[in-house]
Design an enzyme around this catalytic site. Structure first.
Site, mmCIF file in Angstrom:
data_model
loop_
_atom_site.group_PDB
_atom_site.id
_atom_site.type_symbol
_atom_site.label_atom_id
_atom_site.label_comp_id
_atom_site.label_asym_id
_atom_site.label_seq_id
_atom_site.Cartn_x
_atom_site.Cartn_y
_atom_site.Cartn_z
ATOM 1 N N HIS A 190 0.858 -1.278 -0.084
ATOM 2 C CA HIS A 190 -0.191 -0.058 -0.033
ATOM 3 C C HIS A 190 0.806 1.275 0.037
ATOM 4 O O HIS A 190 0.375 2.467 -0.124
ATOM 5 C CB HIS A 190 -0.952 0.111 1.110
ATOM 6 C CG HIS A 190 -0.277 0.357 2.387
ATOM 7 N ND1 HIS A 190 -0.072 -0.620 3.302
ATOM 8 C CD2 HIS A 190 -0.101 1.394 3.313
ATOM 9 C CE1 HIS A 190 0.532 -0.217 4.596
ATOM 10 N NE2 HIS A 190 0.345 1.118 4.287
ATOM 11 N N ASP A 225 0.267 -7.450 1.423
ATOM 12 C CA ASP A 225 0.653 -6.267 1.578
ATOM 13 C C ASP A 225 2.162 -6.008 1.830
ATOM 14 O O ASP A 225 2.955 -5.608 2.423
ATOM 15 C CB ASP A 225 0.074 -5.672 3.044
ATOM 16 C CG ASP A 225 -0.035 -4.118 2.928
ATOM 17 O OD1 ASP A 225 0.340 -3.460 1.824
ATOM 18 O OD2 ASP A 225 0.157 -3.559 4.116
ATOM 19 N N SER A 271 4.849 2.934 7.804
ATOM 20 C CA SER A 271 4.400 1.715 7.066
ATOM 21 C C SER A 271 5.531 1.107 6.096
ATOM 22 O O SER A 271 6.060 1.821 5.466
ATOM 23 C CB SER A 271 3.435 2.006 6.260
ATOM 24 O OG SER A 271 2.209 1.995 6.862
#
Length: 424
Positions: free
Chosen positions: A158, A188, A272
Protein backbone atom coordinates in the site's frame (compact mmCIF):
# COMPACT_ATOMS: atom_id res chain seq x y z
CA UNK A 1 -15.11 -20.07 10.83
CA UNK A 2 -12.51 -17.80 12.32
CA UNK A 3 -13.24 -17.19 15.96
CA UNK A 4 -12.58 -13.83 17.49
CA UNK A 5 -9.63 -13.86 19.80
CA UNK A 6 -10.51 -12.64 23.25
CA UNK A 7 -7.91 -10.69 25.13
CA UNK A 8 -6.89 -12.11 28.47
CA UNK A 9 -5.20 -10.26 31.25
CA UNK A 10 -2.06 -12.03 32.22
CA UNK A 11 -1.74 -11.86 35.98
CA UNK A 12 1.71 -12.48 37.33
CA UNK A 13 2.02 -12.74 41.08
CA UNK A 14 5.32 -11.32 42.27
CA UNK A 15 7.46 -13.58 44.39
CA UNK A 16 8.09 -11.76 47.62
CA UNK A 17 11.28 -12.78 49.30
CA UNK A 18 11.35 -11.75 52.90
CA UNK A 19 14.84 -10.88 54.05
CA UNK A 20 16.25 -13.15 56.62
CA UNK A 21 16.73 -11.10 59.78
CA UNK A 22 19.59 -11.99 61.96
CA UNK A 23 18.64 -11.07 65.51
CA UNK A 24 21.30 -9.91 67.87
CA UNK A 25 21.55 -11.85 71.16
CA UNK A 26 19.84 -10.01 73.96
CA UNK A 27 21.67 -11.94 76.68
CA UNK A 28 23.46 -9.65 79.04
CA UNK A 29 27.11 -10.42 79.43
CA UNK A 30 27.90 -9.61 83.03
CA UNK A 31 31.27 -8.10 83.47
CA UNK A 32 32.94 -9.88 86.31
CA UNK A 33 35.83 -8.17 87.94
CA UNK A 34 38.51 -10.76 88.56
CA UNK A 35 40.21 -10.37 91.81
CA UNK A 36 43.95 -10.65 91.86
CA UNK A 37 44.98 -13.72 93.72
CA UNK A 38 47.78 -13.03 96.09
CA UNK A 39 50.25 -15.82 96.23
CA UNK A 40 52.13 -16.31 99.35
CA UNK A 41 55.64 -15.03 99.04
CA UNK A 42 58.28 -17.65 99.55
CA UNK A 43 59.34 -17.89 103.05
CA UNK A 44 62.56 -16.22 103.78
CA UNK A 45 65.30 -18.52 104.67
CA UNK A 46 66.88 -18.06 107.92
CA UNK A 47 70.06 -17.60 105.90
CA UNK A 48 70.75 -14.26 104.41
CA UNK A 49 69.52 -14.17 100.81
CA UNK A 50 71.79 -12.89 98.09
CA UNK A 51 70.25 -10.29 96.03
CA UNK A 52 71.08 -10.76 92.36
CA UNK A 53 70.84 -7.56 90.31
CA UNK A 54 69.50 -8.11 86.79
CA UNK A 55 70.97 -5.60 84.38
CA UNK A 56 68.52 -3.33 82.43
CA UNK A 57 68.34 -4.65 78.83
CA UNK A 58 66.66 -1.51 77.40
CA UNK A 59 69.00 0.38 75.15
CA UNK A 60 68.65 3.77 73.50
CA UNK A 61 67.87 3.68 69.67
CA UNK A 62 70.58 4.93 67.38
CA UNK A 63 69.62 8.50 66.26
CA UNK A 64 70.55 7.78 62.63
CA UNK A 65 68.22 4.79 62.51
CA UNK A 66 65.40 6.85 63.97
CA UNK A 67 65.83 9.57 61.34
CA UNK A 68 65.80 7.03 58.48
CA UNK A 69 62.64 5.39 59.88
CA UNK A 70 60.84 8.75 60.06
CA UNK A 71 61.81 9.58 56.46
CA UNK A 72 60.58 6.20 55.14
CA UNK A 73 57.26 6.50 56.96
CA UNK A 74 56.80 10.03 55.60
CA UNK A 75 57.40 8.86 52.06
CA UNK A 76 54.91 6.02 52.41
CA UNK A 77 52.28 8.34 53.89
CA UNK A 78 52.80 10.84 51.06
CA UNK A 79 52.44 8.20 48.36
CA UNK A 80 49.27 6.81 49.90
CA UNK A 81 47.79 10.29 50.18
CA UNK A 82 48.58 11.10 46.54
CA UNK A 83 47.08 7.77 45.41
CA UNK A 84 43.79 8.33 47.23
CA UNK A 85 43.59 11.90 45.89
CA UNK A 86 44.07 10.60 42.34
CA UNK A 87 41.40 7.94 42.77
CA UNK A 88 39.00 10.51 44.19
CA UNK A 89 39.64 12.83 41.25
CA UNK A 90 39.09 10.07 38.68
CA UNK A 91 35.83 9.03 40.32
CA UNK A 92 34.52 12.56 40.48
CA UNK A 93 31.24 12.84 38.56
CA UNK A 94 31.17 16.59 38.15
CA UNK A 95 33.37 19.43 37.02
CA UNK A 96 32.82 23.10 37.67
CA UNK A 97 33.84 25.83 35.26
CA UNK A 98 32.66 29.41 35.28
CA UNK A 99 30.23 28.61 38.04
CA UNK A 100 28.52 25.90 35.96
CA UNK A 101 28.67 22.34 37.27
CA UNK A 102 28.76 19.70 34.54
CA UNK A 103 28.35 15.96 35.01
CA UNK A 104 31.19 13.76 33.83
CA UNK A 105 29.63 10.51 35.03
CA UNK A 106 29.53 7.63 32.58
CA UNK A 107 25.93 6.69 31.71
CA UNK A 108 25.27 3.01 32.31
CA UNK A 109 21.66 2.36 31.27
CA UNK A 110 20.71 -1.26 31.71
CA UNK A 111 17.51 -1.00 29.61
CA UNK A 112 19.01 0.81 26.62
CA UNK A 113 18.39 -0.60 23.13
CA UNK A 114 20.96 1.65 21.47
CA UNK A 115 23.22 -1.23 20.38
CA UNK A 116 20.26 -3.09 18.89
CA UNK A 117 19.18 0.04 17.02
CA UNK A 118 22.69 0.44 15.58
CA UNK A 119 22.49 -3.09 14.15
CA UNK A 120 19.56 -2.22 11.89
CA UNK A 121 19.53 1.58 11.64
CA UNK A 122 21.53 2.04 8.42
CA UNK A 123 19.53 -0.67 6.62
CA UNK A 124 16.31 1.37 6.95
CA UNK A 125 15.28 3.76 4.16
CA UNK A 126 12.66 6.38 3.43
CA UNK A 127 10.45 5.31 0.51
CA UNK A 128 9.22 8.21 -1.62
CA UNK A 129 6.47 7.62 -4.19
CA UNK A 130 6.13 9.91 -7.22
CA UNK A 131 3.56 10.44 -9.93
CA UNK A 132 4.46 12.79 -12.77
CA UNK A 133 7.46 14.00 -10.76
CA UNK A 134 5.17 14.93 -7.87
CA UNK A 135 5.67 13.38 -4.45
CA UNK A 136 2.37 11.68 -3.60
CA UNK A 137 3.22 9.59 -0.54
CA UNK A 138 6.03 8.36 1.68
CA UNK A 139 6.71 5.27 3.73
CA UNK A 140 9.54 3.18 5.10
CA UNK A 141 11.47 0.15 3.89
CA UNK A 142 14.59 -1.82 4.74
CA UNK A 143 17.29 -3.82 2.97
CA UNK A 144 16.79 -7.52 3.66
CA UNK A 145 19.06 -9.08 1.05
CA UNK A 146 22.11 -8.35 -1.12
CA UNK A 147 22.76 -10.63 -4.08
CA UNK A 148 24.21 -10.52 -7.60
CA UNK A 149 25.00 -6.83 -7.51
CA UNK A 150 21.56 -5.83 -6.21
CA UNK A 151 20.24 -4.77 -2.84
CA UNK A 152 16.66 -5.93 -2.23
CA UNK A 153 14.33 -3.88 -0.06
CA UNK A 154 11.01 -4.77 1.51
CA UNK A 155 8.10 -2.43 2.15
CA UNK A 156 4.28 -2.52 2.08
CA UNK A 157 2.27 -2.83 -1.10
CA UNK A 158 0.00 0.00 0.00
CA UNK A 159 3.04 2.30 0.24
CA UNK A 160 4.01 1.99 -3.43
CA UNK A 161 0.73 0.98 -5.12
CA UNK A 162 -0.17 4.49 -6.31
CA UNK A 163 3.25 5.40 -7.69
CA UNK A 164 4.97 5.31 -11.06
CA UNK A 165 8.44 6.10 -9.75
CA UNK A 166 9.98 5.08 -6.42
CA UNK A 167 13.00 6.63 -4.72
CA UNK A 168 14.69 5.41 -1.55
CA UNK A 169 16.68 7.65 0.78
CA UNK A 170 19.41 6.07 2.93
CA UNK A 171 20.73 7.31 6.28
CA UNK A 172 23.85 8.75 4.62
CA UNK A 173 21.47 10.86 2.47
CA UNK A 174 22.16 8.81 -0.66
CA UNK A 175 19.04 8.80 -2.85
CA UNK A 176 18.50 6.07 -5.44
CA UNK A 177 15.69 5.29 -7.84
CA UNK A 178 14.29 1.85 -7.09
CA UNK A 179 12.82 -0.81 -9.35
CA UNK A 180 9.59 -2.54 -8.30
CA UNK A 181 10.44 -6.24 -8.40
CA UNK A 182 6.93 -7.33 -7.40
CA UNK A 183 4.04 -6.69 -5.03
CA UNK A 184 0.95 -8.35 -3.62
CA UNK A 185 -2.25 -6.73 -2.38
CA UNK A 186 -3.45 -9.32 0.14
CA UNK A 187 -0.13 -9.97 1.88
CA UNK A 188 0.65 -6.22 1.65
CA UNK A 189 4.25 -6.96 0.68
CA UNK A 190 6.30 -5.21 -2.02
CA UNK A 191 9.89 -5.89 -3.05
CA UNK A 192 12.15 -3.18 -4.50
CA UNK A 193 15.72 -3.34 -5.77
CA UNK A 194 18.60 -0.88 -6.23
CA UNK A 195 22.16 -1.25 -7.44
CA UNK A 196 24.27 -2.60 -4.59
CA UNK A 197 27.30 -0.85 -3.14
CA UNK A 198 29.65 -1.26 -0.18
CA UNK A 199 27.86 1.53 1.68
CA UNK A 200 24.51 -0.26 1.66
CA UNK A 201 23.89 -2.29 4.80
CA UNK A 202 21.51 -5.26 5.03
CA UNK A 203 19.42 -5.92 8.12
CA UNK A 204 19.54 -9.26 9.94
CA UNK A 205 16.35 -11.30 9.74
CA UNK A 206 15.01 -12.78 12.97
CA UNK A 207 12.16 -15.16 13.79
CA UNK A 208 8.99 -13.88 15.42
CA UNK A 209 8.07 -17.38 16.61
CA UNK A 210 11.00 -17.18 19.05
CA UNK A 211 9.75 -13.92 20.55
CA UNK A 212 7.42 -14.00 23.54
CA UNK A 213 4.54 -11.76 24.48
CA UNK A 214 5.97 -9.05 26.72
CA UNK A 215 9.38 -8.97 25.01
CA UNK A 216 10.81 -5.54 24.25
CA UNK A 217 10.52 -4.53 20.59
CA UNK A 218 11.18 -1.35 18.64
CA UNK A 219 10.45 0.20 15.26
CA UNK A 220 12.52 2.39 12.97
CA UNK A 221 10.59 4.51 10.52
CA UNK A 222 9.87 7.81 8.83
CA UNK A 223 6.69 9.29 10.33
CA UNK A 224 5.49 12.21 8.23
CA UNK A 225 8.26 11.66 5.68
CA UNK A 226 11.98 12.34 5.42
CA UNK A 227 11.94 15.22 7.92
CA UNK A 228 11.59 12.65 10.71
CA UNK A 229 13.52 9.81 9.08
CA UNK A 230 15.13 7.32 11.44
CA UNK A 231 12.61 7.78 14.23
CA UNK A 232 12.85 4.97 16.81
CA UNK A 233 9.90 3.97 18.99
CA UNK A 234 9.98 1.34 21.71
CA UNK A 235 7.33 -0.92 23.22
CA UNK A 236 6.52 -4.55 23.87
CA UNK A 237 5.20 -7.42 21.82
CA UNK A 238 1.58 -7.17 22.96
CA UNK A 239 0.23 -10.29 21.22
CA UNK A 240 0.95 -12.83 18.51
CA UNK A 241 -1.23 -14.49 15.84
CA UNK A 242 -3.87 -11.77 15.83
CA UNK A 243 -6.46 -12.08 13.07
CA UNK A 244 -7.29 -8.57 11.93
CA UNK A 245 -9.93 -7.62 9.37
CA UNK A 246 -8.60 -5.49 6.51
CA UNK A 247 -10.63 -3.32 4.17
CA UNK A 248 -8.86 -2.74 0.84
CA UNK A 249 -11.29 0.04 -0.02
CA UNK A 250 -13.09 2.65 2.02
CA UNK A 251 -16.34 0.68 2.23
CA UNK A 252 -17.58 -0.83 5.47
CA UNK A 253 -17.05 -4.42 4.34
CA UNK A 254 -13.80 -6.15 5.25
CA UNK A 255 -12.04 -7.79 2.32
CA UNK A 256 -9.49 -10.00 4.01
CA UNK A 257 -8.00 -11.26 7.25
CA UNK A 258 -4.34 -10.85 8.11
CA UNK A 259 -2.49 -12.81 10.78
CA UNK A 260 -0.21 -10.29 12.48
CA UNK A 261 1.88 -9.36 15.50
CA UNK A 262 0.52 -6.70 17.86
CA UNK A 263 2.65 -4.06 19.56
CA UNK A 264 2.18 -0.90 21.59
CA UNK A 265 5.25 0.75 20.05
CA UNK A 266 4.10 3.98 18.38
CA UNK A 267 3.31 3.50 14.68
CA UNK A 268 2.50 6.67 12.76
CA UNK A 269 1.71 7.52 9.13
CA UNK A 270 4.95 6.99 7.25
CA UNK A 271 6.08 4.07 9.41
CA UNK A 272 4.41 1.56 7.08
CA UNK A 273 6.91 -0.88 5.62
CA UNK A 274 9.51 -0.36 8.34
CA UNK A 275 11.01 -3.07 10.53
CA UNK A 276 9.75 -4.27 13.90
CA UNK A 277 12.85 -5.53 15.72
CA UNK A 278 13.80 -7.49 18.82
CA UNK A 279 16.50 -6.46 21.30
CA UNK A 280 19.17 -8.10 19.14
CA UNK A 281 18.36 -5.67 16.36
CA UNK A 282 16.89 -8.50 14.25
CA UNK A 283 13.80 -7.88 12.11
CA UNK A 284 10.82 -9.93 13.33
CA UNK A 285 8.05 -8.10 11.48
CA UNK A 286 7.03 -5.38 9.03
CA UNK A 287 4.84 -2.63 10.47
CA UNK A 288 1.84 -2.14 8.23
CA UNK A 289 -1.19 -0.83 10.12
CA UNK A 290 -2.66 0.44 13.37
CA UNK A 291 -6.10 0.53 14.92
CA UNK A 292 -7.43 4.06 14.59
CA UNK A 293 -10.17 4.87 17.08
CA UNK A 294 -10.72 7.65 19.59
CA UNK A 295 -11.16 5.07 22.36
CA UNK A 296 -8.08 2.98 21.47
CA UNK A 297 -4.43 3.77 22.04
CA UNK A 298 -1.24 1.83 21.33
CA UNK A 299 -2.51 -0.92 19.02
CA UNK A 300 -0.18 -1.33 16.06
CA UNK A 301 0.37 -4.39 13.90
CA UNK A 302 3.17 -5.99 11.92
CA UNK A 303 3.41 -8.84 9.42
CA UNK A 304 5.59 -11.69 10.80
CA UNK A 305 8.91 -11.68 8.97
CA UNK A 306 8.74 -15.43 8.24
CA UNK A 307 5.55 -14.94 6.20
CA UNK A 308 6.91 -11.82 4.53
CA UNK A 309 10.07 -13.61 3.40
CA UNK A 310 8.02 -16.42 1.83
CA UNK A 311 6.06 -13.87 -0.18
CA UNK A 312 9.22 -11.92 -1.07
CA UNK A 313 10.89 -15.05 -2.41
CA UNK A 314 8.02 -15.61 -4.84
CA UNK A 315 7.91 -11.95 -5.84
CA UNK A 316 11.64 -12.01 -6.66
CA UNK A 317 11.10 -14.74 -9.25
CA UNK A 318 7.49 -14.32 -10.38
CA UNK A 319 6.80 -10.64 -9.75
CA UNK A 320 3.40 -11.51 -8.28
CA UNK A 321 1.61 -14.08 -6.17
CA UNK A 322 -0.42 -16.63 -8.09
CA UNK A 323 -3.55 -17.24 -6.02
CA UNK A 324 -6.39 -19.73 -6.45
CA UNK A 325 -9.82 -18.65 -7.66
CA UNK A 326 -13.18 -20.31 -8.17
CA UNK A 327 -14.79 -17.78 -10.51
CA UNK A 328 -17.60 -16.12 -8.53
CA UNK A 329 -18.65 -12.64 -7.43
CA UNK A 330 -19.72 -12.57 -3.78
CA UNK A 331 -21.72 -10.55 -1.28
CA UNK A 332 -21.68 -10.56 2.51
CA UNK A 333 -25.00 -11.49 4.07
CA UNK A 334 -24.80 -8.21 6.00
CA UNK A 335 -25.24 -6.29 2.72
CA UNK A 336 -29.01 -6.58 2.77
CA UNK A 337 -29.58 -3.71 0.32
CA UNK A 338 -27.31 -5.17 -2.38
CA UNK A 339 -28.78 -8.62 -1.80
CA UNK A 340 -32.26 -7.18 -2.34
CA UNK A 341 -31.09 -5.39 -5.50
CA UNK A 342 -29.65 -8.65 -6.83
CA UNK A 343 -32.84 -10.52 -6.03
CA UNK A 344 -31.10 -12.92 -3.65
CA UNK A 345 -33.25 -14.24 -0.82
CA UNK A 346 -31.54 -15.34 2.40
CA UNK A 347 -33.41 -18.07 4.33
CA UNK A 348 -34.66 -17.17 7.80
CA UNK A 349 -32.16 -17.91 10.53
CA UNK A 350 -29.14 -17.85 8.22
CA UNK A 351 -26.78 -15.11 9.38
CA UNK A 352 -23.33 -16.27 8.27
CA UNK A 353 -21.96 -17.19 4.89
CA UNK A 354 -21.39 -15.54 1.52
CA UNK A 355 -23.94 -15.21 -1.26
CA UNK A 356 -22.95 -15.90 -4.86
CA UNK A 357 -23.81 -12.82 -6.92
CA UNK A 358 -22.63 -14.21 -10.28
CA UNK A 359 -20.72 -17.18 -11.73
CA UNK A 360 -18.20 -16.97 -14.59
CA UNK A 361 -18.74 -19.32 -17.51
CA UNK A 362 -16.44 -22.37 -17.55
CA UNK A 363 -14.97 -21.38 -14.18
CA UNK A 364 -14.27 -23.96 -11.43
CA UNK A 365 -17.50 -22.85 -9.70
CA UNK A 366 -19.51 -23.21 -12.92
CA UNK A 367 -18.09 -26.68 -13.56
CA UNK A 368 -18.92 -27.67 -9.97
CA UNK A 369 -22.57 -26.64 -10.44
CA UNK A 370 -22.66 -23.52 -8.23
CA UNK A 371 -25.25 -20.88 -9.17
CA UNK A 372 -26.28 -17.32 -8.39
CA UNK A 373 -28.11 -17.18 -5.05
CA UNK A 374 -26.24 -20.11 -3.48
CA UNK A 375 -24.90 -19.31 -0.01
CA UNK A 376 -21.49 -20.83 0.75
CA UNK A 377 -21.07 -21.71 4.45
CA UNK A 378 -18.01 -23.98 4.46
CA UNK A 379 -14.83 -24.26 2.38
CA UNK A 380 -12.49 -27.23 2.71
CA UNK A 381 -13.86 -28.06 6.14
CA UNK A 382 -13.64 -24.50 7.48
CA UNK A 383 -16.75 -22.44 8.24
CA UNK A 384 -16.84 -19.13 6.42
CA UNK A 385 -19.10 -16.46 7.86
CA UNK A 386 -18.03 -13.52 5.72
CA UNK A 387 -16.29 -12.56 2.52
CA UNK A 388 -13.06 -11.82 4.46
CA UNK A 389 -13.12 -15.28 6.05
CA UNK A 390 -13.81 -16.92 2.70
CA UNK A 391 -10.77 -15.27 1.09
CA UNK A 392 -8.59 -16.04 4.11
CA UNK A 393 -9.42 -19.76 3.88
CA UNK A 394 -9.33 -19.88 0.06
CA UNK A 395 -5.83 -18.36 -0.13
CA UNK A 396 -4.42 -21.05 2.12
CA UNK A 397 -4.69 -23.37 -0.88
CA UNK A 398 -2.89 -23.57 -4.21
CA UNK A 399 -4.21 -23.69 -7.76
CA UNK A 400 -5.21 -27.15 -9.02
CA UNK A 401 -6.10 -28.36 -5.50
CA UNK A 402 -9.47 -30.06 -5.03
CA UNK A 403 -11.62 -28.62 -2.26
CA UNK A 404 -15.10 -29.37 -0.95
CA UNK A 405 -17.69 -26.60 -0.80
CA UNK A 406 -20.80 -26.66 1.40
CA UNK A 407 -23.64 -24.31 0.40
CA UNK A 408 -27.32 -23.60 0.86
CA UNK A 409 -29.71 -23.62 -2.09
CA UNK A 410 -33.34 -22.78 -1.41
CA UNK A 411 -32.71 -23.48 2.26
CA UNK A 412 -31.26 -26.96 1.73
CA UNK A 413 -27.63 -27.79 2.48
CA UNK A 414 -25.63 -29.32 -0.37
CA UNK A 415 -21.97 -30.11 -1.07
CA UNK A 416 -19.81 -30.20 -4.18
CA UNK A 417 -16.16 -30.53 -5.06
CA UNK A 418 -14.19 -28.28 -7.37
CA UNK A 419 -10.67 -27.91 -8.74
CA UNK A 420 -9.24 -24.51 -7.89
CA UNK A 421 -8.22 -22.36 -10.82
CA UNK A 422 -5.33 -19.95 -11.13
CA UNK A 423 -5.75 -16.19 -10.87
CA UNK A 424 -4.36 -14.14 -13.73
Amino acid sequence: MIKKIKSRKLHSKDNVIEPEVIKASTANHTSHQTKNTNYDEPKKSNQSSRETKIPDQKQDMNPVTLIILVIVLSLISGCLGAYFMLITHENSTTTTSGGVTTSTAKLNETNSISEAVENVYDAVVVVEVYNDNQLVSTGTGFVYKKENGKAYLMTNNHVISDGKMIKVLFTDETELEATIVGSDVYSDIAVLSVKDSNTIKSATMGDSSKSKVGDTVFTVGSPEGSDYAGTVTKGVLSAKDRLVEVALTNNQTSDYYMQVLQTDAAINPGNSGGPLCNTNGEVIGITNMKLVDDTVEGMGFAIPIEEALKVAEVLETEGKIIRPYIGISMLDLSNSYYLWQAGIMVPDGVEEGIAIYSVENNSPADKAGLKKGDIITNLAGKEVGSLAEFRYELYKHNPNEEVEVTYLREGKEQTTKLILGKSE
